[in-house]
Design a protein around this motif. Structure first.
Motif, PDB file in Angstrom:
ATOM      1  N   UNK A 195       0.856  -1.178   0.000  1.00 17.55           N
ATOM      2  CA  UNK A 195       0.000   0.000   0.000  1.00 17.55           C
ATOM      3  C   UNK A 195       0.896   1.233   0.000  1.00 17.55           C
ATOM      4  N   UNK A 196       1.032   1.835  -1.134  1.00 19.97           N
ATOM      5  CA  UNK A 196       1.891   2.999  -1.266  1.00 19.97           C
ATOM      6  C   UNK A 196       1.041   4.214  -1.589  1.00 19.97           C
ATOM      7  N   UNK A 197       1.537   5.346  -1.214  1.00 14.10           N
ATOM      8  CA  UNK A 197       0.787   6.574  -1.425  1.00 14.10           C
ATOM      9  C   UNK A 197       0.635   6.906  -2.904  1.00 14.10           C
ATOM     10  N   UNK A 198       1.605   6.568  -3.732  1.00 17.40           N
ATOM     11  CA  UNK A 198       1.515   6.916  -5.144  1.00 17.40           C
ATOM     12  C   UNK A 198       0.598   5.985  -5.912  1.00 17.40           C
ATOM     13  N   UNK A 199       0.087   4.899  -5.237  1.00 17.11           N
ATOM     14  CA  UNK A 199      -0.855   3.989  -5.868  1.00 17.11           C
ATOM     15  C   UNK A 199      -0.313   3.470  -7.206  1.00 17.11           C
ATOM     16  N   UNK A 200       0.809   2.788  -7.162  1.00 17.72           N
ATOM     17  CA  UNK A 200       1.343   2.168  -8.364  1.00 17.72           C
ATOM     18  C   UNK A 200       0.449   1.007  -8.760  1.00 17.72           C
ATOM     19  N   UNK A 201       0.551   0.584  -9.992  1.00 14.98           N
ATOM     20  CA  UNK A 201      -0.301  -0.484 -10.508  1.00 14.98           C
ATOM     21  C   UNK A 201      -0.019  -1.770  -9.749  1.00 14.98           C
ATOM     22  N   UNK A 202      -1.079  -2.423  -9.287  1.00 12.63           N
ATOM     23  CA  UNK A 202      -0.909  -3.666  -8.544  1.00 12.63           C
ATOM     24  C   UNK A 202      -1.005  -4.874  -9.463  1.00 12.63           C
ATOM     25  N   UNK A 203      -1.283  -4.661 -10.730  1.00 11.58           N
ATOM     26  CA  UNK A 203      -1.271  -5.754 -11.699  1.00 11.58           C
ATOM     27  C   UNK A 203      -0.506  -5.303 -12.927  1.00 11.58           C
ATOM     28  N   UNK A 241      -5.767   2.194 -21.434  1.00 12.61           N
ATOM     29  CA  UNK A 241      -6.855   1.594 -22.218  1.00 12.61           C
ATOM     30  C   UNK A 241      -7.707   0.696 -21.324  1.00 12.61           C
ATOM     31  N   UNK A 242      -7.074  -0.104 -20.480  1.00 11.37           N
ATOM     32  CA  UNK A 242      -7.824  -0.954 -19.567  1.00 11.37           C
ATOM     33  C   UNK A 242      -8.537  -0.138 -18.494  1.00 11.37           C
ATOM     34  N   UNK A 243      -7.869   0.880 -17.956  1.00  9.63           N
ATOM     35  CA  UNK A 243      -8.483   1.692 -16.902  1.00  9.63           C
ATOM     36  C   UNK A 243      -9.736   2.391 -17.407  1.00  9.63           C
ATOM     37  N   UNK A 244      -9.718   2.848 -18.649  1.00 11.09           N
ATOM     38  CA  UNK A 244     -10.890   3.506 -19.216  1.00 11.09           C
ATOM     39  C   UNK A 244     -12.077   2.556 -19.337  1.00 11.09           C
ATOM     40  N   UNK A 245     -11.819   1.273 -19.325  1.00  6.29           N
ATOM     41  CA  UNK A 245     -12.884   0.262 -19.438  1.00  6.29           C
ATOM     42  C   UNK A 245     -13.159  -0.428 -18.106  1.00  6.29           C
ATOM     43  N   UNK A 246     -12.681   0.143 -17.033  1.00  6.12           N
ATOM     44  CA  UNK A 246     -13.024  -0.335 -15.701  1.00  6.12           C
ATOM     45  C   UNK A 246     -12.060  -1.326 -15.107  1.00  6.12           C
ATOM     46  N   UNK A 247     -10.978  -1.639 -15.819  1.00  4.52           N
ATOM     47  CA  UNK A 247      -9.989  -2.577 -15.290  1.00  4.52           C
ATOM     48  C   UNK A 247      -8.821  -1.748 -14.754  1.00  4.52           C
ATOM     49  N   UNK A 248      -8.917  -1.375 -13.485  1.00  8.75           N
ATOM     50  CA  UNK A 248      -7.901  -0.547 -12.851  1.00  8.75           C
ATOM     51  C   UNK A 248      -7.534  -1.150 -11.506  1.00  8.75           C
ATOM     52  N   UNK A 249      -6.876  -0.371 -10.657  1.00  7.78           N
ATOM     53  CA  UNK A 249      -6.465  -0.882  -9.357  1.00  7.78           C
ATOM     54  C   UNK A 249      -7.651  -1.247  -8.473  1.00  7.78           C
ATOM     55  N   UNK A 250      -8.719  -0.458  -8.542  1.00  3.37           N
ATOM     56  CA  UNK A 250      -9.912  -0.780  -7.766  1.00  3.37           C
ATOM     57  C   UNK A 250     -10.494  -2.115  -8.216  1.00  3.37           C
ATOM     58  N   UNK A 251     -10.548  -2.302  -9.520  1.00  3.60           N
ATOM     59  CA  UNK A 251     -11.029  -3.580 -10.048  1.00  3.60           C
ATOM     60  C   UNK A 251     -10.119  -4.723  -9.609  1.00  3.60           C
TER      61      UNK A 251
END
Length: 281
Positions: A195-203, A241-251
């Motif tokens: 858990x980092x403050x800069x929220x780097x990609x976890x996948x 491209x993935x984040x715009x379609x809902x596949x992001x860190x939250x997903x």
């Protein structure tokens, strides 16, 4: 006298020849065959009727199992201890089960579960996005750098919570298109749980390819882009491209929760099936 002795072998030879001529000759194959010996063991002790579940004689089970239930199946003390262990294990796993039902994904994803395989489907603005993953072999091995439990500290307190981080495949299909953009993603082991403050990609994206939409089996002959040696600018655009379609860190976080719940449920089901199999009732 000498002539008489010489005539004896001739007389014996003539006599033997006469006996051979008089006796019926046997073929050599019959002479080499062993003589018939009657079986001293009754055939009833050795025979097994075809298609019959009963085994007469020596091949018949000696009687009911040792536990006295009379079922005729194999039961051992080891099986009984195994069943008792599984019963306790199932109770403990149900106590720590976080989700009694599978958690829902935010963002309007529809969930389809088929055994250990799960599929998330979302339709938006003329596109169909499908995310598929399998929970088998999805729990990473424990980290080698974990500290050893100190003296007097219980091992149970040191056990980490098992987390399922499966590889997942994102398939993007545009309406009317015969090709699907397929992105093979995974969770890097050094990123999971951080858990980092800069929220780097976890996948991360491992591979990218186009596959025909009309065929269920994808072809290995289609070009596959490996991201290990990919230009970082192109890689960032693919992640956007993935984040715009809902596949992001939250997903990705919610997918870990869903996969962990599904893996734990299937594990408990496996223990219950194993208990029933060993118990054989």
């Amino acid at each position: 006298m000498l002539q008489l002795l010489r005539s004896v072998p001739r007389a014996l030879g003539s006599a033997v020849a006469g006996l051979r001529a008089a006796a019926p000759s046997q073929p050599l194959r019959q002479l080499l065959q062993p003589a018939f010996r009657p079986c001293a063991r009754p055939f009833g002790l050795l025979s097994v009727r075809t298609g019959s579940v009963q085994l007469p004689g020596l091949l018949q089970p000696r009687g009911p199992c040792a536990c006295g239930c009379g079922c005729g199946r194999l039961h051992t003390e080891g099986d009984k201890a195994f069943v008792d262990f599984l019963s306790d294990e199932i109770k403990e796993e149900k106590k720590i089960q976080k989700y009694k039902s599978l958690p829902k994904m935010s963002g309007g994803w529809d969930l389809e579960v088929n055994g250990t395989e799960a599929k998330l489907v979302r339709k938006i603005a003329g596109e169909k996005i499908t995310v598929t993953f399998n929970i088998n072999n999805s729990i990473p091995p424990p980290y080698d750098g974990e500290e050893e439990p100190s003296q007097g500290q219980k091992v149970e307190e040191q056990e980490p919570e098992l987390t399922s981080t499966p590889n997942f495949v994102v398939e993007v299909i545009k309406d009317g298109s015969k090709k699907a953009l397929v992105l093979d993603c995974h969770y890097p082991e050094d990123e999971v749980g951080q858990e980092e403050e800069d929220q780097s990609d976890i996948f991360s994206i491992k591979e990218v390819s186009f596959q025909p939409t009309e065929e269920s089996d994808w072809k290995d002959t289609n070009y596959t882009l490996n991201t290990d040696s990919l230009d970082w600018a192109l890689y960032d655009h693919l992640m956007d491209f993935l984040a715009d379609r809902g596949v992001d860190n939250t997903f990705a976080d919610e997918l870990v929760e869903l996969s962990t719940a599904l893996e734990h449920r299937e594990y408990i089901t496996f223990l219950e099936d194993l208990k029933g199999f060993v118990k054989s009732q």
